[in-house]
Motif scaffolding. Structure first.
Motif, PDB file in Angstrom:
ATOM      1  N   PHE A  26     -73.376 -10.725 -58.121  1.00 37.28           N
ATOM      2  CA  PHE A  26     -74.259 -10.241 -56.914  1.00 37.28           C
ATOM      3  C   PHE A  26     -74.277  -8.519 -56.909  1.00 37.28           C
ATOM      4  CE2 PHE A  26     -74.639  -8.661 -52.674  1.00 37.28           C
ATOM      5  CZ  PHE A  26     -75.928  -9.220 -52.256  1.00 37.28           C
ATOM      6  N   GLU A  27     -73.287  -8.011 -56.969  1.00 38.60           N
ATOM      7  CA  GLU A  27     -73.288  -6.441 -56.960  1.00 38.60           C
ATOM      8  C   GLU A  27     -73.917  -5.961 -58.138  1.00 38.60           C
ATOM      9  OE1 GLU A  27     -68.975  -5.733 -56.610  1.00 38.60           O
ATOM     10  OE2 GLU A  27     -69.048  -6.206 -54.495  1.00 38.60           O
ATOM     11  N   ASP A  28     -73.810  -6.720 -59.314  1.00 45.97           N
ATOM     12  CA  ASP A  28     -74.257  -6.029 -60.671  1.00 45.97           C
ATOM     13  C   ASP A  28     -75.814  -5.883 -60.506  1.00 45.97           C
ATOM     14  OD1 ASP A  28     -72.017  -5.437 -61.938  1.00 45.97           O
ATOM     15  OD2 ASP A  28     -72.176  -7.413 -63.021  1.00 45.97           O
ATOM     16  N   LYS A  29     -76.360  -7.144 -59.761  1.00 48.35           N
ATOM     17  CA  LYS A  29     -77.974  -7.378 -59.609  1.00 48.35           C
ATOM     18  C   LYS A  29     -78.286  -6.206 -58.629  1.00 48.35           C
ATOM     19  CE  LYS A  29     -78.184 -12.189 -60.443  1.00 48.35           C
ATOM     20  NZ  LYS A  29     -78.394 -13.574 -60.060  1.00 48.35           N
ATOM     21  N   LEU A  30     -77.590  -6.042 -57.573  1.00 45.69           N
ATOM     22  CA  LEU A  30     -77.706  -5.011 -56.244  1.00 45.69           C
ATOM     23  C   LEU A  30     -77.905  -3.655 -57.055  1.00 45.69           C
ATOM     24  CD1 LEU A  30     -78.524  -5.302 -53.570  1.00 45.69           C
ATOM     25  CD2 LEU A  30     -76.087  -4.796 -53.110  1.00 45.69           C
ATOM     26  N   LEU A  31     -76.818  -3.315 -57.781  1.00 49.11           N
ATOM     27  CA  LEU A  31     -76.817  -2.083 -58.605  1.00 49.11           C
ATOM     28  C   LEU A  31     -77.911  -1.857 -59.462  1.00 49.11           C
ATOM     29  CD1 LEU A  31     -75.227   0.570 -59.013  1.00 49.11           C
ATOM     30  CD2 LEU A  31     -73.823  -0.596 -60.914  1.00 49.11           C
ATOM     31  N   ALA A  32     -78.274  -2.966 -60.378  1.00 48.27           N
ATOM     32  CA  ALA A  32     -79.713  -2.828 -61.248  1.00 48.27           C
ATOM     33  C   ALA A  32     -80.899  -2.428 -60.317  1.00 48.27           C
ATOM     34  CB  ALA A  32     -79.594  -4.055 -62.112  1.00 48.27           C
ATOM     35  N   MET A  33     -80.861  -3.329 -59.194  1.00 49.22           N
ATOM     36  CA  MET A  33     -82.088  -2.931 -58.487  1.00 49.22           C
ATOM     37  C   MET A  33     -82.284  -1.466 -58.030  1.00 49.22           C
ATOM     38  SD  MET A  33     -81.894  -6.875 -56.454  1.00 49.22           S
ATOM     39  CE  MET A  33     -82.624  -5.843 -54.982  1.00 49.22           C
ATOM     40  N   GLU A  34     -80.976  -1.002 -57.399  1.00 46.79           N
ATOM     41  CA  GLU A  34     -80.902   0.012 -56.848  1.00 46.79           C
ATOM     42  C   GLU A  34     -81.457   1.411 -58.165  1.00 46.79           C
ATOM     43  OE1 GLU A  34     -80.212   3.830 -54.361  1.00 46.79           O
ATOM     44  OE2 GLU A  34     -80.849   1.780 -54.119  1.00 46.79           O
ATOM     45  N   ALA A  67     -98.711  -0.942 -53.307  1.00 44.34           N
ATOM     46  CA  ALA A  67     -97.320  -1.141 -53.220  1.00 44.34           C
ATOM     47  C   ALA A  67     -96.700  -1.851 -54.542  1.00 44.34           C
ATOM     48  CB  ALA A  67     -97.140  -2.542 -52.170  1.00 44.34           C
ATOM     49  N   ALA A  68     -97.592  -2.256 -55.104  1.00 42.95           N
ATOM     50  CA  ALA A  68     -97.129  -2.824 -56.628  1.00 42.95           C
ATOM     51  C   ALA A  68     -96.533  -1.806 -57.515  1.00 42.95           C
ATOM     52  CB  ALA A  68     -98.275  -3.485 -57.484  1.00 42.95           C
ATOM     53  N   ASN A  69     -96.848  -0.626 -57.098  1.00 44.35           N
ATOM     54  CA  ASN A  69     -96.326   0.614 -58.020  1.00 44.35           C
ATOM     55  C   ASN A  69     -95.470   1.587 -57.241  1.00 44.35           C
ATOM     56  OD1 ASN A  69     -97.983  -0.039 -60.287  1.00 44.35           O
ATOM     57  ND2 ASN A  69     -99.468   0.692 -59.002  1.00 44.35           N
ATOM     58  N   ASP A  70     -94.897   0.904 -56.015  1.00 47.34           N
ATOM     59  CA  ASP A  70     -94.041   1.660 -55.021  1.00 47.34           C
ATOM     60  C   ASP A  70     -92.773   1.339 -55.133  1.00 47.34           C
ATOM     61  OD1 ASP A  70     -92.676   2.436 -52.636  1.00 47.34           O
ATOM     62  OD2 ASP A  70     -94.621   3.390 -51.754  1.00 47.34           O
ATOM     63  N   PRO A  71     -91.798   2.249 -55.767  1.00 44.76           N
ATOM     64  CA  PRO A  71     -90.322   1.858 -56.011  1.00 44.76           C
ATOM     65  C   PRO A  71     -89.749   1.308 -54.785  1.00 44.76           C
ATOM     66  CG  PRO A  71     -90.654   4.301 -56.185  1.00 44.76           C
ATOM     67  CD  PRO A  71     -91.919   3.727 -55.911  1.00 44.76           C
ATOM     68  N   GLU A  72     -90.044   1.836 -53.490  1.00 43.92           N
ATOM     69  CA  GLU A  72     -89.361   1.308 -52.282  1.00 43.92           C
ATOM     70  C   GLU A  72     -90.012  -0.117 -51.854  1.00 43.92           C
ATOM     71  OE1 GLU A  72     -87.294   2.838 -51.040  1.00 43.92           O
ATOM     72  OE2 GLU A  72     -87.480   5.174 -51.114  1.00 43.92           O
ATOM     73  N   PHE A  73     -91.290  -0.470 -52.052  1.00 42.17           N
ATOM     74  CA  PHE A  73     -91.673  -1.641 -51.778  1.00 42.17           C
ATOM     75  C   PHE A  73     -91.084  -2.656 -52.706  1.00 42.17           C
ATOM     76  CE2 PHE A  73     -94.471   0.164 -49.091  1.00 42.17           C
ATOM     77  CZ  PHE A  73     -94.935  -0.418 -48.135  1.00 42.17           C
ATOM     78  N   ALA A  74     -91.102  -2.076 -54.110  1.00 49.87           N
ATOM     79  CA  ALA A  74     -90.544  -3.253 -55.073  1.00 49.87           C
ATOM     80  C   ALA A  74     -88.992  -3.522 -54.834  1.00 49.87           C
ATOM     81  CB  ALA A  74     -90.716  -2.421 -56.513  1.00 49.87           C
ATOM     82  N   TYR A  75     -88.289  -2.544 -54.483  1.00 46.38           N
ATOM     83  CA  TYR A  75     -86.936  -2.818 -54.229  1.00 46.38           C
ATOM     84  C   TYR A  75     -86.790  -3.696 -53.013  1.00 46.38           C
ATOM     85  CZ  TYR A  75     -82.467  -1.724 -52.329  1.00 46.38           C
ATOM     86  OH  TYR A  75     -80.992  -1.949 -51.805  1.00 46.38           O
ATOM     87  N   THR A  76     -87.555  -3.352 -51.930  1.00 49.55           N
ATOM     88  CA  THR A  76     -87.413  -4.345 -50.803  1.00 49.55           C
ATOM     89  C   THR A  76     -87.793  -5.619 -51.037  1.00 49.55           C
ATOM     90  OG1 THR A  76     -88.189  -2.461 -49.252  1.00 49.55           O
ATOM     91  CG2 THR A  76     -88.237  -4.681 -48.438  1.00 49.55           C
ATOM     92  N   LEU A  77     -88.847  -5.970 -51.860  1.00 48.52           N
ATOM     93  CA  LEU A  77     -89.144  -7.444 -52.258  1.00 48.52           C
ATOM     94  C   LEU A  77     -88.144  -7.839 -53.109  1.00 48.52           C
ATOM     95  CD1 LEU A  77     -92.974  -6.925 -53.004  1.00 48.52           C
ATOM     96  CD2 LEU A  77     -92.106  -8.359 -51.115  1.00 48.52           C
ATOM     97  N   ALA A  78     -87.576  -7.317 -53.965  1.00 50.36           N
ATOM     98  CA  ALA A  78     -86.418  -7.864 -54.930  1.00 50.36           C
ATOM     99  C   ALA A  78     -85.280  -7.944 -53.735  1.00 50.36           C
ATOM    100  CB  ALA A  78     -86.072  -6.687 -56.026  1.00 50.36           C
ATOM    101  N   ARG A  79     -84.795  -7.181 -53.200  1.00 53.36           N
ATOM    102  CA  ARG A  79     -83.770  -7.412 -52.327  1.00 53.36           C
ATOM    103  C   ARG A  79     -83.682  -8.742 -51.358  1.00 53.36           C
ATOM    104  NH1 ARG A  79     -79.566  -4.361 -50.114  1.00 53.36           N
ATOM    105  NH2 ARG A  79     -77.929  -5.994 -49.417  1.00 53.36           N
TER     106      ARG A  79
END
Length: 706
Positions: A633-641, A594-606
């Motif tokens: 907020f939107e900038d952080k969300l865009l960066a995460m995505e 999970a530490a190297n999975d972009p989907e899990f990393a995105y979910t945790l950051a979100r």
């Protein structure tokens, strides 16, 4: 004169001191008909129904509580929350007047005296009308005269705030609330004229609905304050709502297929019915708020502040017709009123659409090929009509899963995943019989009634249909029968349970007709074979996944006065404890992946971003500061995505498209909200397959070593 009559006379004198003439004078300029508050009196049928309700709850509710001064205090607080949840209508003086009756409601209810409840609600109507009059006057002066450059802030959640001191304090608060509404709509992209028109119409409609208050509405609210102190699933249903029992739980299956509830001034989606139009659209999710409803190509009707049954009437309609919903996504921060429009075609949800279905995931791990069978179980269903008429081919969850298991074993799968995500439950019989496919014999669930008697339900058939490696994946919306099955698989050591802690609905309700309406009340509680309740905590997975669903907003533990988790003596059953030794190693392997999975990393950051936004107590009423906060907020969300997209080798976005949400209706982060979700692009299902393969490898290593 009896004590009851003395209390009644004194409370009416004290609570109605404002008088109907004051109410009529305040509304005289609004071009609305004058509302006769004196007509709002309890009827004889309501008084008798209240006595019947009190007696049923005292004698038969699972949570056997005495109707005494302590409970009277709880009823008092519950009723105040119903009448003024954000403490923006009553003044401290109103509350001081009410307080005299905090410990007297029990005595009054025991003799069928409803006067205090009616008088408190009448005062709320007066204050609500004053708010409408004030708001309309302010709006008619023009929102351009409102100052959005000050350093004022507004408290986001006033549930525990101090009551406004007096009428002047109410006006200050109401002005701030109107400024906040205007700001939210400005940030959502609306023009000033459009905002003014919308808010004027909204307050006029609210005033019109206020004047339509009936004696029955007051009675239902007051008696539900009594019912709700027993537990959140106990509810009085008026004669009208008794005919439409599903309104408070689910829309008719010939509708959009969504479970709705009131949430202050909004209508909130609780869950989506599997295979219903809302779930199929992939554009709606739990905790989304519906703020507008339109028929086909008709005008969008603003439904903020509407009663739940009124919203449901707009959403319901004939099969094949279209409805459009204006929705604020649950993923928005508290200050963001940006909405999107979702078009749906009403349809009946057919049994075959909700039927279990299977697929096969293929993996290659360290040069070895694996095939993992997946069985998705949307609900625990049974065709009762066909079953009762003796049709040998009747459909049910257990029968369908048995056939799918046979097919998957013929395909020589290495293990099987049962997917119970978003499965809200269904037939208890089916939960018991499905458990029986994976164990030889033994108990499946315990049911304890209000007297403490425990009934043990057993696997009806000896033998095992499938005895191979197995995992059950659940999420926060897996409830009731899903929790019974998952809990049994965990207790027997028969399967790994993976995902999120489940909903926690572990109680049984019954409906009792009254002389006037019906009472739905809790009369029993479910327990796992280990003796643990499924209530409140739900089933805690062996390996936990992150969730974008807010457990503070969704789940049994989020409901006021939910019955607690507890235990009773375990049933006699034979458990296999061999899985337990592997769980720590499987968890470590999962975390490393999970530490190297972009989907899990995105979910945790979100999750962290959402948590930070939810923890804010105040919002600025300064437009520039509010816009800055939203952009951050939107900038952080865009960066995460874009971090996620880069890791997946996809093109980054230049900006967030608010019409294309980042989450689909299943709660799984996905850039393809409009596309049908498949097993291949479901990171949580794929990870469950990896965990099952890890289990196979560990078992082989143990077998080789021995």
């Amino acid at each position: 004169m009896t004590v009851s009559n003395i209390l009644r006379k004194s409370c009416l004198i004290a609570l109605l001191s404002l008088g109907t003439s004051a109410f009529a004078a305040e509304t005289a300029d609004s071009a609305m008909p004058i509302f006769d508050l004196e007509s709002l009196q309890p009827t004889r049928e309501q008084m008798i129904a209240s006595l019947n309700t009190v007696e049923l709850l005292r004698r038969h509710h699972y949570n056997r509580i005495s109707l005494d001064d302590a409970l009277s205090s709880e009823i008092f607080d519950t009723y105040l929350r119903q009448l003024d949840p954000q403490r923006s209508l009553f003044t401290a003086a109103d509350i001081s007047t009410f307080e005299e009756y905090r410990h007297k409601l029990d005595d009054l209810l025991l003799v069928g005296d409803l006067s205090v409840g009616f008088a408190m609600h009448t005062r709320q109507i007066q204050r609500a009308d004053q708010r409408m009059v004030y708001a309309l006057q302010l709006l008619r002066e023009g929102i351009g005269q409102l100052d959005f450059s000050s350093d004022q802030n507004i408290l986001i959640d006033r549930e525990k705030a101090e009551w406004p001191a007096d009428q002047q304090a109410l006006h200050v608060l109401w002005r701030q609330q109107i400024k906040d509404e205007v700001l939210r709509l400005k940030l959502a992209g609306r023009e000033q004229d459009s905002i003014q028109e919308l808010l004027e119409k909204r307050y006029l409609n609210a005033q019109k609905r206020l004047y339509q208050t009936r004696s029955e509405d007051i009675f239902q609210n007051y008696i539900n304050a009594l019912a709700q102190v027993y537990d959140p699933h106990t509810q009085y249903l008026s004669p009208d709502n008794a005919e439409n029992f599903d309104i408070n739980m689910s829309l008719s299956l010939e509708g959009i297929g969504a479970v709705l509830q009131s949430d202050n001034d909004h209508t909130k989606i609780v869950r989506l019915v599997p295979a219903g139009p809302a779930e199929k659209s992939k554009q709606l999710a739990p905790a989304d708020r519906i703020i507008g409803v339109a028929q086909d190509q008709g005008e969008m009707v603003d439904v903020v502040g509407w009663r739940l049954d009124e919203v449901v009437k707009l959403i319901r309609g004939p099969k094949g017709s279209s409805v459009r919903l204006e929705v604020i996504p649950a993923s928005n921060p508290p200050s963001d009123m940006t909405s999107r429009e979702v078009a749906l075609v009403r349809e009946a949800v057919k049994l075959e659409d909700q039927a279990a279905k299977s697929s096969v995931l293929e993996f290659n791990e360290q040069g070895n090929d694996y095939r993992i069978g997946v069985i998705e179980v949307p609900g625990f269903y049974i065709d009762f009509k066909a079953y009762r008429r003796g049709d040998p081919d009747y459909r049910s969850t257990t029968r369908d899963v048995r056939h799918l298991l046979s097919d998957l074993q013929e395909q020589e799968v290495d293990g099987i995943v049962l997917d119970l995500r978003n499965n809200g439950g269904g037939s208890l019989q089916e939960a018991t019989e499905l458990t029986g496919l994976f164990i030889d014999k033994g108990p499946t669930v315990l049911v304890r009634d209000s007297k403490g008697d425990v009934q043990v339900l057993d696997d009806p058939e000896a033998g095992i249909t499938y005895g191979g490696p197995m995992a059950v994946i659940v999420n926060r919306l897996s409830a009731s029968a899903s929790e019974i099955f998952a809990g049994a698989m965990q207790d027997y050591g028969r399967a790994l349970v993976i995902g999120e802690p489940t909903f926690g609905k572990g109680t049984v309700q019954s409906i009792q007709p009254l002389n006037h309406g019906e009472l739905k009340f809790t009369l029993a509680k479910f327990y796992r074979v280990s003796g643990q309740s499924t209530q409140n905590r739900g089933v805690v997975p062996d390996i936990t996944y992150p969730s974008l669903l807010d457990t503070v907003e969704i789940g049994e533990s989020s409901l006021p006065r939910a019955l607690p988790w507890d235990t009773i003596p375990a049933a006699r059953y034979q458990a296999d404890s061999r899985l337990e030794q592997f769980i720590p190693l499987l968890t470590d392997k999962h975390k490393a992946r999970a530490a190297n999975d972009p989907e899990f990393a995105y979910t945790l950051a979100r999750i962290e971003l959402n948590r930070a936004m939810q923890e804010r107590e105040y919002l600025p009423l300064n437009e520039e500061r509010r816009r800055t906060e939203q952009k951050e907020f939107e900038d952080k969300l865009l960066a995460m995505e874009n971090t996620r997209r880069k890791a997946l080798g996809e093109e980054p976005l230049a900006a967030l498209d608010k019409e294309d949400p980042l989450m689909d209706g299943t709660g799984i982060p996905s850039p393809m909200a409009e596309e049908e979700s498949t097993d291949e692009n479901d990171p949580f299902l794929a990870e469950t397959g990896h965990i099952l393969i890890d289990l196979l490898e560990l078992k082989r290593q143990v077998a080789s070593a021995s």
